[in-house]
Write a protein that holds these residues in place. Structure first.
Motif, PDB file in Angstrom:
ATOM      1  N   GLY A 114      56.067  84.666 -13.344  1.00  0.00           N
ATOM      2  CA  GLY A 114      55.058  84.306 -14.320  1.00  0.00           C
ATOM      3  C   GLY A 114      55.247  82.923 -14.909  1.00  0.00           C
ATOM      4  N   GLY A 115      56.282  82.208 -14.442  1.00  0.00           N
ATOM      5  CA  GLY A 115      56.536  80.865 -14.947  1.00  0.00           C
ATOM      6  C   GLY A 115      55.692  79.833 -14.216  1.00  0.00           C
ATOM      7  N   PRO A 116      55.967  78.555 -14.435  1.00  0.00           N
ATOM      8  CA  PRO A 116      55.203  77.495 -13.775  1.00  0.00           C
ATOM      9  C   PRO A 116      55.288  77.581 -12.266  1.00  0.00           C
ATOM     10  N   GLU A 117      54.243  77.165 -11.600  1.00  0.00           N
ATOM     11  CA  GLU A 117      54.211  77.171 -10.145  1.00  0.00           C
ATOM     12  C   GLU A 117      55.247  76.187  -9.599  1.00  0.00           C
ATOM     13  N   PRO A 118      55.899  76.535  -8.466  1.00  0.00           N
ATOM     14  CA  PRO A 118      56.833  75.588  -7.852  1.00  0.00           C
ATOM     15  C   PRO A 118      56.137  74.249  -7.571  1.00  0.00           C
ATOM     16  N   GLY A 119      56.818  73.179  -7.896  1.00  0.00           N
ATOM     17  CA  GLY A 119      56.238  71.859  -7.697  1.00  0.00           C
ATOM     18  C   GLY A 119      55.623  71.274  -8.948  1.00  0.00           C
ATOM     19  N   THR A 120      55.461  72.094  -9.998  1.00  0.00           N
ATOM     20  CA  THR A 120      54.867  71.589 -11.235  1.00  0.00           C
ATOM     21  C   THR A 120      55.931  71.230 -12.269  1.00  0.00           C
ATOM     22  N   VAL A 121      57.163  71.698 -12.068  1.00  0.00           N
ATOM     23  CA  VAL A 121      58.287  71.319 -12.926  1.00  0.00           C
ATOM     24  C   VAL A 121      59.491  71.098 -12.025  1.00  0.00           C
ATOM     25  N   ALA A 122      60.474  70.375 -12.536  1.00  0.00           N
ATOM     26  CA  ALA A 122      61.683  70.134 -11.751  1.00  0.00           C
ATOM     27  C   ALA A 122      62.452  71.434 -11.548  1.00  0.00           C
ATOM     28  N   PRO A 123      62.950  71.689 -10.336  1.00  0.00           N
ATOM     29  CA  PRO A 123      63.775  72.874 -10.131  1.00  0.00           C
ATOM     30  C   PRO A 123      65.072  72.743 -10.926  1.00  0.00           C
ATOM     31  N   ILE A 155      68.964  65.300  -2.693  1.00  0.00           N
ATOM     32  CA  ILE A 155      68.081  65.883  -3.701  1.00  0.00           C
ATOM     33  C   ILE A 155      66.739  66.233  -3.068  1.00  0.00           C
ATOM     34  N   GLY A 156      66.306  65.415  -2.104  1.00  0.00           N
ATOM     35  CA  GLY A 156      65.062  65.716  -1.404  1.00  0.00           C
ATOM     36  C   GLY A 156      65.105  67.051  -0.690  1.00  0.00           C
ATOM     37  N   GLU A 157      66.237  67.356  -0.036  1.00  0.00           N
ATOM     38  CA  GLU A 157      66.356  68.645   0.641  1.00  0.00           C
ATOM     39  C   GLU A 157      66.372  69.784  -0.369  1.00  0.00           C
ATOM     40  N   PHE A 158      67.076  69.578  -1.482  1.00  0.00           N
ATOM     41  CA  PHE A 158      67.111  70.623  -2.511  1.00  0.00           C
ATOM     42  C   PHE A 158      65.708  70.919  -3.026  1.00  0.00           C
ATOM     43  N   LEU A 159      64.927  69.867  -3.310  1.00  0.00           N
ATOM     44  CA  LEU A 159      63.557  70.076  -3.772  1.00  0.00           C
ATOM     45  C   LEU A 159      62.737  70.806  -2.720  1.00  0.00           C
ATOM     46  N   GLY A 160      62.892  70.409  -1.464  1.00  0.00           N
ATOM     47  CA  GLY A 160      62.136  71.063  -0.402  1.00  0.00           C
ATOM     48  C   GLY A 160      62.467  72.533  -0.290  1.00  0.00           C
ATOM     49  N   ARG A 161      63.749  72.864  -0.366  1.00  0.00           N
ATOM     50  CA  ARG A 161      64.150  74.271  -0.283  1.00  0.00           C
ATOM     51  C   ARG A 161      63.678  75.044  -1.519  1.00  0.00           C
ATOM     52  N   ARG A 203      57.054  65.172  -4.608  1.00  0.00           N
ATOM     53  CA  ARG A 203      57.455  65.976  -3.454  1.00  0.00           C
ATOM     54  C   ARG A 203      58.113  65.048  -2.445  1.00  0.00           C
ATOM     55  N   PRO A 204      59.322  65.366  -1.977  1.00  0.00           N
ATOM     56  CA  PRO A 204      60.036  64.448  -1.094  1.00  0.00           C
ATOM     57  C   PRO A 204      59.309  64.222   0.221  1.00  0.00           C
ATOM     58  N   VAL A 205      59.382  62.994   0.705  1.00  0.00           N
ATOM     59  CA  VAL A 205      58.805  62.660   2.000  1.00  0.00           C
ATOM     60  C   VAL A 205      59.575  63.408   3.077  1.00  0.00           C
ATOM     61  N   GLY A 206      58.871  64.027   3.983  1.00  0.00           N
ATOM     62  CA  GLY A 206      59.524  64.719   5.084  1.00  0.00           C
ATOM     63  C   GLY A 206      60.030  66.106   4.739  1.00  0.00           C
ATOM     64  N   ALA A 207      59.579  66.681   3.625  1.00  0.00           N
ATOM     65  CA  ALA A 207      59.997  68.038   3.275  1.00  0.00           C
ATOM     66  C   ALA A 207      59.547  69.013   4.353  1.00  0.00           C
ATOM     67  N   LEU A 208      60.417  69.959   4.677  1.00  0.00           N
ATOM     68  CA  LEU A 208      60.133  70.921   5.743  1.00  0.00           C
ATOM     69  C   LEU A 208      59.547  72.201   5.168  1.00  0.00           C
TER      70      LEU A 208
END
Length: 225
Positions: free
Chosen positions: A198-207, A118-124, A98-103
């Protein structure tokens, strides 16, 4: 190792640090930009200590031969300066950090293409309840990482808090485009693929990103996020 040799090693080490911080940007392969002046001060101090040692009278004292191993990092900096962390450090198929500083709240995206880290994309993708990425074309910059999963590969970037020693990989799975050469720096344009119900929870696989364009680029001056 006698005092003369010790002093020469200090001069070489100080000179190496000053070289990568004043006449090049190689220090960015190891630390964040804000540490530049601390490195310059440290390099200058070591250089001065070495010069002072040269001026002192040799007392004949010799240390153990293994002390010569201290010279190896010095010559490594001069001869084979290590590159920034890349594909090898990000090859794991585990979910990216999880990116540091994710909002928890993000501004709406405007314009035909939104360039973002990429950090912002992951956070969003993981934490934006408004799903602001939906239907929006974005551009990500990183290096290519192969995947064991068929039909995808990763665009990745290492994120550091202070230096390469604490780096963590941030990755987005790219779909719909041939994989570039491993470790090749690229700009990837595409749209976010929302997770299936019904898929994997956000944060458990790469978006995932459905790519429409992949452009090869040189390595950025600042390789880390």
């Amino acid at each position: 190792m006698n005092r003369l040799t010790q002093s020469l090693v200090l001069i070489l080490l100080g000179g190496a640090v000053l070289r990568i911080t004043t006449v090049s940007n190689e220090y960015l392969n190891y630390v964040k930009p804000g540490f530049r002046y601390f490195l310059i001060a440290a390099g200058a101090t070591v250089l001065v200590l070495g010069a002072i040692g040269l001026l002192k009278k040799e007392d004949g004292h010799r240390g153990p031969w293994v002390a010569w191993l201290l010279t190896l990092p010095v010559f490594a900096i001069f001869l084979i300066a290590p590159p920034p962390l890349g594909s090898y450090a990000a090859r794991s198929e585990e979910a990216p950090a999880r990116p540091v500083g994710a909002l928890t709240a993000y501004t709406p995206l405007t314009g035909p293409v939104s360039a973002m880290t990429i950090g912002e994309f992951l956070g969003r993708a993981w934490g934006d309840t408004t799903k602001s990425l939906t239907g929006k074309k974005v551009k990500l910059t990183g290096f290519a990482v192969p995947s064991k999963k068929r039909g995808q590969w990763y665009v990745a970037r290492m994120q550091i808090a202070c230096c390469a020693a604490d780096a963590v990989p941030l990755k987005v799975a790219v779909l719909g485009a041939p994989a570039p050469a491993e470790n090749q720096w690229i700009e990837v344009t595409g749209t976010w693929v929302p997770p299936r119900a019904g898929g994997p929870e956000p944060g458990t696989v790469a978006p995932e990103l459905d790519a429409t364009d992949v452009t090869e680029i040189p390595q950025p001056v600042e390789p880390y996020e």
